[in-house]
Scaffold this motif. Sequence first.
Motif, PDB file in Angstrom:
ATOM      1  N   MET A  44       0.813  -1.209   0.000  1.00 54.57           N
ATOM      2  CA  MET A  44       0.000   0.000   0.000  1.00 54.57           C
ATOM      3  C   MET A  44       0.850   1.263   0.000  1.00 54.57           C
ATOM      4  O   MET A  44       0.367   2.334  -0.384  1.00 54.57           O
ATOM      5  N   MET A  45       2.108   1.154   0.390  1.00 59.50           N
ATOM      6  CA  MET A  45       3.006   2.304   0.353  1.00 59.50           C
ATOM      7  C   MET A  45       3.733   2.413  -0.986  1.00 59.50           C
ATOM      8  O   MET A  45       4.635   3.248  -1.126  1.00 59.50           O
ATOM      9  N   ALA A  46       3.342   1.624  -1.965  1.00 58.25           N
ATOM     10  CA  ALA A  46       3.997   1.682  -3.277  1.00 58.25           C
ATOM     11  C   ALA A  46       3.739   2.992  -3.996  1.00 58.25           C
ATOM     12  O   ALA A  46       4.344   3.247  -5.040  1.00 58.25           O
ATOM     13  N   ASN A 198      -3.194 -10.264  -1.020  1.00 57.29           N
ATOM     14  CA  ASN A 198      -3.958  -9.020  -1.117  1.00 57.29           C
ATOM     15  C   ASN A 198      -3.685  -8.327  -2.441  1.00 57.29           C
ATOM     16  O   ASN A 198      -2.567  -8.365  -2.948  1.00 57.29           O
ATOM     17  N   THR A 199      -4.711  -7.699  -2.966  1.00 54.61           N
ATOM     18  CA  THR A 199      -4.597  -6.964  -4.211  1.00 54.61           C
ATOM     19  C   THR A 199      -4.803  -5.484  -3.923  1.00 54.61           C
ATOM     20  O   THR A 199      -5.795  -5.103  -3.299  1.00 54.61           O
ATOM     21  N   ILE A 200      -3.852  -4.652  -4.365  1.00 51.45           N
ATOM     22  CA  ILE A 200      -3.904  -3.228  -4.090  1.00 51.45           C
ATOM     23  C   ILE A 200      -4.157  -2.476  -5.390  1.00 51.45           C
ATOM     24  O   ILE A 200      -3.475  -2.700  -6.385  1.00 51.45           O
ATOM     25  N   ALA A 201      -5.162  -1.595  -5.354  1.00 50.45           N
ATOM     26  CA  ALA A 201      -5.471  -0.746  -6.501  1.00 50.45           C
ATOM     27  C   ALA A 201      -4.931   0.649  -6.259  1.00 50.45           C
ATOM     28  O   ALA A 201      -5.018   1.173  -5.143  1.00 50.45           O
ATOM     29  N   PHE A 202      -4.390   1.253  -7.314  1.00 54.03           N
ATOM     30  CA  PHE A 202      -3.924   2.633  -7.265  1.00 54.03           C
ATOM     31  C   PHE A 202      -4.672   3.422  -8.333  1.00 54.03           C
ATOM     32  O   PHE A 202      -4.969   2.894  -9.412  1.00 54.03           O
TER      33      PHE A 202
END
Length: 251
Positions: A44-46, A198-202
Amino acid sequence: MARSTIEISEKAGVRYLHFSSAWIQGAMRIQRPNALELPYTREMMAGLLLRAPPWPRQALLIGLGAGSLAKFIYHRLPATRITVVEIDPQVEMIARLHFKLPDDPLRLRVVIADGAEYMLQGDSHHDYILVDGFDRDARAGVLDTLPFYQACRARLSENGLLAVNLLGREHAFEASAERIQRAFDGRAMIFPSCDSGNTIAFAAAGEHVDASHDELIHRANQCLQETGLNLLPTVARLQQEHYLANDRLRF
């Protein structure tokens, strides 16, 4: 969302927060309380790969949990002011008593409120909005609706980014991803799943994300040196999964 019984456990030097016995909601390695223990929190910090420092100046977190993201930003990004919106005051109390959440209201402000109502009714702008709010059954509820994502878009600064934890494939995240794409007119990207599944959306609304592979590597190395967070595996996954068209990440 309805409040639930909060449980704390410890194993192998890691303290865990549970909203139900079957689901880990947050974690802290006791000897490294300000590090990001769970892989998805590192992912999430990407956003630190996607914008050049100094960024972000203003961060908004929807969902406090064990306070991992809030603590990391507070300690590793000292120029960033943080607002956390948490619906359950008991979660804030647990984070302060058991997970070393800092008491510094000038830089880290915790607002006890419904995250969706806060976004829909306010008008403040933020560089980084991180959404990680679920009930005891791992449901995001109104935090996973088109109006909520549209409200997030309206609250982003010109160089702002949204990051959303969509959990994983078993939770049918494709519908959530489509709502985010609609809210941001297609300017969103679902990163390859990290080790935890987990899948993170940006998503971006103003300034475009446009970074070459070399720029991503440079920012990852800079982030590692300055914060201790290693995002090089994220860059490697983006390249391996062919997210870099013509050697650039764009959205």
